[in-house]
Write a protein that holds these residues in place. Structure first.
Motif: not given
Length: 264
Positions: A43-50, A52-57, A59-63, A110-117
């Motif tokens: 399940v795609l829980e959230k799509a967001e942008a930072w 010029k970067h697009l993130l698809h989040r 379930e199971s914490d996969l990004i 990406y992992t959440e840690q990579q997103v944070d970085a």
């Protein structure tokens, strides 16, 4: 390269098309096969942008992290989809729509840690509600670097590209060569507020609109060219004062400005 409003518009579209439901994912090209296999059926829980970067989040914490770069592009079809054509890095299929991604600079898990970085490396994004313009001002106000360069530095300000850079500086009568430290705080506040409003228009309309109604006259460049104050208008008369728009190169990117309206 797409500017930030394009990524935010894509995030909103993907959230509407696929959010809250399982997504069928594949990599017809083969360069994202293992990543697509990880998210296939999730399940795609959230799509967001930072910026010029697009993130698809998912379930199971996969990004999935996507950067379109110069050549990346999504195309959309209603289901059932035609067979893939060309180098499709990622195909996403939902209940009613599917999209193909071709030519991105990055498409990776990406992992959440990579997103944070990633986020830590980026400046504030004018299109995000959590953006803090003071972070950008802290760097601009101490820098001898030209404001025309600083506005394009994603570490200073996320999502602004060449068109918004050229147009926002014209709208505020600021020479792109002026050092960042020579800006007043009131000038920066006005730039930030204007960027927020203009980029929101870009998200809603799907194109960059910067010309005030009273200045919207003159050349059209044809249907595929932007209507702008200075961007790609070198040699044409300024819409405000009539002087010829100038062109130069700054940090390997084309630069456009009016020598009269932006004299200082």
């Amino acid at each position: 390269m797409p500017e930030g409003h394009t990524l935010h518009r894509l995030a909103r579209l993907h959230q509407r098309r696929f959010g809250g439901a399982p997504v069928e994912a594949s990599s017809p090209q083969g360069r994202f096969t293992s990543g697509a296999a990880l998210i296939d059926g999730l399940v795609l829980e959230k799509a967001e942008a930072w910026g010029k970067h697009l993130l698809h989040r998912y379930e199971s914490d996969l990004i999935v992290h996507i950067h379109l770069g110069l050549y990346g592009k999504f195309t959309e079809q209603a289901v059932p989809l035609d067979d893939p054509v060309g180098a499709v890095r990622l195909r996403m299929v939902g209940e009613k729509y599917g999209v193909d991604l071709r030519g991105p600079t990055a498409c990776e898990i990406y992992t959440e840690q990579q997103v944070d970085a990633l986020v830590a490396r980026l400046g504030p994004d004018p299109l995000r509600k959590d953006a803090d313009p003071d972070r950008a001002w802290a760097r601009i106000s101490k820098s001898r670097t030209a404001i025309g360069t600083l506005l394009m530095d994603q570490k200073v300000l996320a999502g602004v590209g060449n068109v918004y850079r050229a147009e926002i500086l014209f709208r505020h009568e600021i020479n792109p060569m002026r050092p960042g430290k020579d800006l007043d705080r009131s000038e920066w506040d006005a730039i930030w507020f204007d960027l927020v409003e203009l980029m929101k228009i870009g998200v809603r309309r799907g194109r960059i609109i910067t010309i005030r109604p009273e200045d919207d006259h003159g050349d059209t460049y044809g249907a595929r060219r932007p209507r702008s104050y200075v961007y790609r208008r070198q040699g044409y008369p300024c819409r405000v004062c009539g002087a010829d728009i100038l062109h130069s190169v700054m940090q390997a990117r084309n630069l456009f400005w009016c020598p009269v309206c932006q004299a200082t």
